[in-house]
Design an enzyme around this catalytic site. Sequence first.
Site, PDB file in Angstrom:
ATOM      1  N   SER A 131       0.833  -1.204   0.000  1.00 25.84           N
ATOM      2  CA  SER A 131       0.000   0.000   0.000  1.00 25.84           C
ATOM      3  C   SER A 131       0.864   1.249   0.000  1.00 25.84           C
ATOM      4  O   SER A 131       1.981   1.249   0.551  1.00 25.84           O
ATOM      5  CB  SER A 131      -0.856  -0.028   1.271  1.00 25.84           C
ATOM      6  OG  SER A 131      -1.425   1.230   1.527  1.00 25.84           O
ATOM      7  N   TYR A 155      -1.777  -0.694  11.069  1.00 23.68           N
ATOM      8  CA  TYR A 155      -2.058  -1.275   9.745  1.00 23.68           C
ATOM      9  C   TYR A 155      -0.866  -1.060   8.805  1.00 23.68           C
ATOM     10  O   TYR A 155      -0.374  -1.995   8.173  1.00 23.68           O
ATOM     11  CB  TYR A 155      -3.321  -0.648   9.125  1.00 23.68           C
ATOM     12  CG  TYR A 155      -3.446  -0.937   7.644  1.00 23.68           C
ATOM     13  CD1 TYR A 155      -3.772  -2.206   7.198  1.00 23.68           C
ATOM     14  CD2 TYR A 155      -3.202   0.058   6.692  1.00 23.68           C
ATOM     15  CE1 TYR A 155      -3.852  -2.483   5.833  1.00 23.68           C
ATOM     16  CE2 TYR A 155      -3.284  -0.210   5.334  1.00 23.68           C
ATOM     17  CZ  TYR A 155      -3.613  -1.482   4.905  1.00 23.68           C
ATOM     18  OH  TYR A 155      -3.673  -1.759   3.561  1.00 23.68           O
ATOM     19  N   LYS A 159       2.035  -3.717   6.831  1.00 25.54           N
ATOM     20  CA  LYS A 159       2.444  -3.749   5.418  1.00 25.54           C
ATOM     21  C   LYS A 159       3.964  -3.614   5.315  1.00 25.54           C
ATOM     22  O   LYS A 159       4.611  -4.313   4.532  1.00 25.54           O
ATOM     23  CB  LYS A 159       1.761  -2.629   4.630  1.00 25.54           C
ATOM     24  CG  LYS A 159       0.269  -2.818   4.458  1.00 25.54           C
ATOM     25  CD  LYS A 159      -0.067  -4.008   3.567  1.00 25.54           C
ATOM     26  CE  LYS A 159      -1.551  -4.276   3.479  1.00 25.54           C
ATOM     27  NZ  LYS A 159      -1.888  -5.567   2.887  1.00 25.54           N
TER      28      LYS A 159
HETATM   29  P1  NAD Z   1     -11.178  -6.407   1.415  1.00 22.96           P
HETATM   30  O1  NAD Z   1     -11.366  -6.361   2.884  1.00 22.96           O
HETATM   31  O2  NAD Z   1     -12.344  -6.144   0.540  1.00 22.96           O
HETATM   32  O3  NAD Z   1     -10.537  -7.803   0.983  1.00 22.96           O
HETATM   33  C1  NAD Z   1      -9.693  -8.545   1.818  1.00 22.96           C
HETATM   34  C2  NAD Z   1     -10.248  -9.959   1.859  1.00 22.96           C
HETATM   35  O4  NAD Z   1      -9.404 -10.768   2.692  1.00 22.96           O
HETATM   36  C3  NAD Z   1     -11.664 -10.018   2.456  1.00 22.96           C
HETATM   37  O5  NAD Z   1     -12.501 -10.747   1.582  1.00 22.96           O
HETATM   38  C4  NAD Z   1     -11.484 -10.744   3.780  1.00 22.96           C
HETATM   39  O6  NAD Z   1     -12.617 -11.517   4.122  1.00 22.96           O
HETATM   40  C5  NAD Z   1     -10.236 -11.585   3.503  1.00 22.96           C
HETATM   41  N1  NAD Z   1      -9.452 -11.942   4.689  1.00 22.96           N
HETATM   42  C6  NAD Z   1      -9.018 -11.108   5.672  1.00 22.96           C
HETATM   43  N2  NAD Z   1      -8.303 -11.803   6.573  1.00 22.96           N
HETATM   44  C7  NAD Z   1      -8.279 -13.096   6.141  1.00 22.96           C
HETATM   45  C8  NAD Z   1      -7.713 -14.285   6.650  1.00 22.96           C
HETATM   46  N3  NAD Z   1      -7.023 -14.306   7.791  1.00 22.96           N
HETATM   47  N4  NAD Z   1      -7.878 -15.432   5.949  1.00 22.96           N
HETATM   48  C9  NAD Z   1      -8.592 -15.438   4.797  1.00 22.96           C
HETATM   49  N5  NAD Z   1      -9.158 -14.340   4.279  1.00 22.96           N
HETATM   50  C10 NAD Z   1      -9.004 -13.186   4.943  1.00 22.96           C
HETATM   51  O7  NAD Z   1      -9.984  -5.394   1.074  1.00 22.96           O
HETATM   52  P2  NAD Z   1      -9.419  -4.912  -0.332  1.00 22.96           P
HETATM   53  O8  NAD Z   1      -9.685  -3.457  -0.446  1.00 22.96           O
HETATM   54  O9  NAD Z   1      -9.854  -5.822  -1.409  1.00 22.96           O
HETATM   55  O10 NAD Z   1      -7.871  -5.066  -0.056  1.00 22.96           O
HETATM   56  C11 NAD Z   1      -7.125  -6.202  -0.482  1.00 22.96           C
HETATM   57  C12 NAD Z   1      -5.692  -6.042  -0.026  1.00 22.96           C
HETATM   58  O11 NAD Z   1      -5.173  -4.821  -0.565  1.00 22.96           O
HETATM   59  C13 NAD Z   1      -5.520  -5.924   1.485  1.00 22.96           C
HETATM   60  O12 NAD Z   1      -4.340  -6.617   1.854  1.00 22.96           O
HETATM   61  C14 NAD Z   1      -5.351  -4.437   1.716  1.00 22.96           C
HETATM   62  O13 NAD Z   1      -4.588  -4.169   2.859  1.00 22.96           O
HETATM   63  C15 NAD Z   1      -4.622  -4.020   0.458  1.00 22.96           C
HETATM   64  N6  NAD Z   1      -4.823  -2.612   0.111  1.00 22.96           N
HETATM   65  C16 NAD Z   1      -6.097  -2.099   0.006  1.00 22.96           C
HETATM   66  C17 NAD Z   1      -6.270  -0.748  -0.292  1.00 22.96           C
HETATM   67  C18 NAD Z   1      -7.642  -0.153  -0.358  1.00 22.96           C
HETATM   68  O14 NAD Z   1      -7.757   1.076  -0.169  1.00 22.96           O
HETATM   69  N7  NAD Z   1      -8.695  -0.899  -0.624  1.00 22.96           N
HETATM   70  C19 NAD Z   1      -5.144   0.068  -0.514  1.00 22.96           C
HETATM   71  C20 NAD Z   1      -3.885  -0.495  -0.419  1.00 22.96           C
HETATM   72  C21 NAD Z   1      -3.728  -1.836  -0.108  1.00 22.96           C
HETATM   73  C1  WQD Z   2      -9.014  10.103   1.138  1.00 27.04           C
HETATM   74  C2  WQD Z   2      -9.199  11.592   1.365  1.00 27.04           C
HETATM   75  C3  WQD Z   2      -9.435  12.179   3.678  1.00 27.04           C
HETATM   76  C4  WQD Z   2     -13.229  10.133   4.345  1.00 27.04           C
HETATM   77  C5  WQD Z   2      -6.506   5.087   3.298  1.00 27.04           C
HETATM   78  C6  WQD Z   2      -5.523   4.296   4.107  1.00 27.04           C
HETATM   79  C7  WQD Z   2      -4.431   3.788   3.232  1.00 27.04           C
HETATM   80  C8  WQD Z   2      -4.976   3.042   2.020  1.00 27.04           C
HETATM   81  C9  WQD Z   2      -6.045   3.802   1.330  1.00 27.04           C
HETATM   82  C10 WQD Z   2      -4.974   0.696   2.420  1.00 27.04           C
HETATM   83  C11 WQD Z   2      -8.396  12.130   2.553  1.00 27.04           C
HETATM   84  C12 WQD Z   2     -10.708  12.488   2.918  1.00 27.04           C
HETATM   85  C13 WQD Z   2     -12.076  10.640   3.773  1.00 27.04           C
HETATM   86  C14 WQD Z   2     -14.270  11.030   4.721  1.00 27.04           C
HETATM   87  C15 WQD Z   2     -12.936  12.862   3.908  1.00 27.04           C
HETATM   88  N1  WQD Z   2      -5.582   1.787   2.372  1.00 27.04           N
HETATM   89  N2  WQD Z   2     -11.928  11.985   3.562  1.00 27.04           N
HETATM   90  N3  WQD Z   2     -14.078  12.368   4.482  1.00 27.04           N
HETATM   91  O1  WQD Z   2      -6.542   8.285   3.871  1.00 27.04           O
HETATM   92  O2  WQD Z   2      -5.663   8.272   1.491  1.00 27.04           O
HETATM   93  O3  WQD Z   2      -5.843   6.176   2.701  1.00 27.04           O
HETATM   94  O4  WQD Z   2      -7.006   4.244   2.270  1.00 27.04           O
HETATM   95  O5  WQD Z   2      -3.817   0.458   2.314  1.00 27.04           O
HETATM   96  O6  WQD Z   2      -3.651   2.977   4.033  1.00 27.04           O
HETATM   97  O7  WQD Z   2      -4.966   5.130   5.114  1.00 27.04           O
HETATM   98  O8  WQD Z   2      -7.934   7.302   1.953  1.00 27.04           O
HETATM   99  O9  WQD Z   2     -10.314   7.340   1.370  1.00 27.04           O
HETATM  100  O10 WQD Z   2      -9.670   7.439   3.804  1.00 27.04           O
HETATM  101  O11 WQD Z   2      -9.224   9.404   2.355  1.00 27.04           O
HETATM  102  O12 WQD Z   2     -12.805  14.072   3.723  1.00 27.04           O
HETATM  103  O13 WQD Z   2     -15.295  10.625   5.266  1.00 27.04           O
HETATM  104  O14 WQD Z   2     -10.577  11.816   1.693  1.00 27.04           O
HETATM  105  O15 WQD Z   2      -9.173  13.153   4.645  1.00 27.04           O
HETATM  106  O16 WQD Z   2      -7.977  13.425   2.224  1.00 27.04           O
HETATM  107  P1  WQD Z   2      -6.460   7.608   2.555  1.00 27.04           P
HETATM  108  P2  WQD Z   2      -9.356   7.804   2.407  1.00 27.04           P
END
Ligand code: NAD
Ligand code: WQD
Length: 346
Positions: A131, A155, A159
């Site tokens: 991430s 979190y 990562k």
């Molecule tokens: P999500 O929660 O929709 O998907 C994650 C999936 O993993 C879920 O279906 C959950 O049930 C499953 N899971 C969690 N723990 C588990 C376990 N111990 N065993 C089996 N399954 C398990 O999230 P997402 O947005 O699809 O994210 C996927 C990956 O990408 C995550 O690792 C997340 O940290 C990373 N990521 C997400 C974002 C984002 O903003 N969505 C950004 C950067 C990185």
């Molecule tokens: C985006 C912008 C907020 C909600 C997070 C995690 C990061 C990654 C992605 C997994 C910011 C603003 C948000 C609201 C708002 N996930 N905001 N009102 O903070 O960039 O990142 O998700 O890895 O680890 O920290 O994403 O969507 O929360 O926020 O004004 O109700 O929207 O302040 O500027 P962020 P976000």
Amino acid sequence: MAAPQCVLITGGAGYIGSHTVLQLLLGGYKTVVIDNFDNSSQVAINRVQELAGDHAVNLTFHKMDIRNKPALEKLFASTKFDAVMHFAGLKAVGESVQKPLMYYDNNVVGTLALLEVMDAHGCKKIVFSSSATVYGWPKEVPCTEEFPLSAANPYGRTKLMIEDIFRDIYASDSGWKIIMLRYFNPVGAHPSGHIGEDPLGTPNNLMPFVQQVAVGRLPALKVFGTNYSTKDGTGVRDYIHVADLANGHLAALRKLSDPQIGCEVYNLGTGKGTSVLEMVAAFEKMSGKKIPLIIAGRRPGDAEIVYASTEKAELELNWKAEYGIEEMCRDQWNWVNKNPYGYQTK
Ligand code: NAD
Ligand code: WQD
């Protein structure tokens, strides 16, 4: 003709995983998905099968926790995987501050279990969901892969720890082929509107919150901070369409066959910064819905402006994001309009 590659996808019922599984199926891969449904549901898997049509025969699903090593052992003993895509993990920043042990256990201990079983079975190719959070509060933008890394919360630390584990594993055994993808802000949904993001409880992230306001589940969006040094004072992020992200995973999987690849990290973003107000305006335009706003204070821990350098992924993965924010908002709206309660009926 060579047999299709078989890929294990952990967390494949989740938001990004489900879109990627669909792309893999349509790309001719065999997929085995495991998920414990902690943040997802069987319905997502059913929808992926529907969208995959004839390719659905190449999807196998097991409800399984990645920390259940005996179950993983059994799976690896019965199936030869060419590669693993590791999405499974918990991702709510605020929750990770409240329950750090749960995050270290699920994300770090879970990844260790997976890696130990992969190692024991000689499966050493993996694409990992990292991430942009590992850039902490970047001092400048765009963020390149060489930027210093830091964690702003448990979190993010999971990562960072997992990235370090991968670097150590590769240093000890160059037989591993590892690609860590640092996603920026994934949004949008499949253009069909049949799969999308369905967070449990009140959403933490901007677009899941906006989508619930749009369908009347929440009254108004709180804008966290209007006095940043950005174009309109609100926070700036690099939003990327989940379909582009899914394609980035296929590009990474192809790259794992490159004999030169060792342990690499790539940003997946668009390289463009968009403010909260710009995102809301684009959503209003594409949905025809008014999103009432409440101007609120800054959210603790938030960075001001974060967006990706996309050069490395373009050059080495031959991948580039195609969609802009209007397409992201169009598809997000289409998903929530068809599924106001996500995968639940109410
Ligand atoms: P999500 O929660 O929709 O998907 C994650 C999936 O993993 C879920 O279906 C959950 O049930 C499953 N899971 C969690 N723990 C588990 C376990 N111990 N065993 C089996 N399954 C398990 O999230 P997402 O947005 O699809 O994210 C996927 C990956 O990408 C995550 O690792 C997340 O940290 C990373 N990521 C997400 C974002 C984002 O903003 N969505 C950004 C950067 C990185
Ligand atoms: C985006 C912008 C907020 C909600 C997070 C995690 C990061 C990654 C992605 C997994 C910011 C603003 C948000 C609201 C708002 N996930 N905001 N009102 O903070 O960039 O990142 O998700 O890895 O680890 O920290 O994403 O969507 O929360 O926020 O004004 O109700 O929207 O302040 O500027 P962020 P976000």
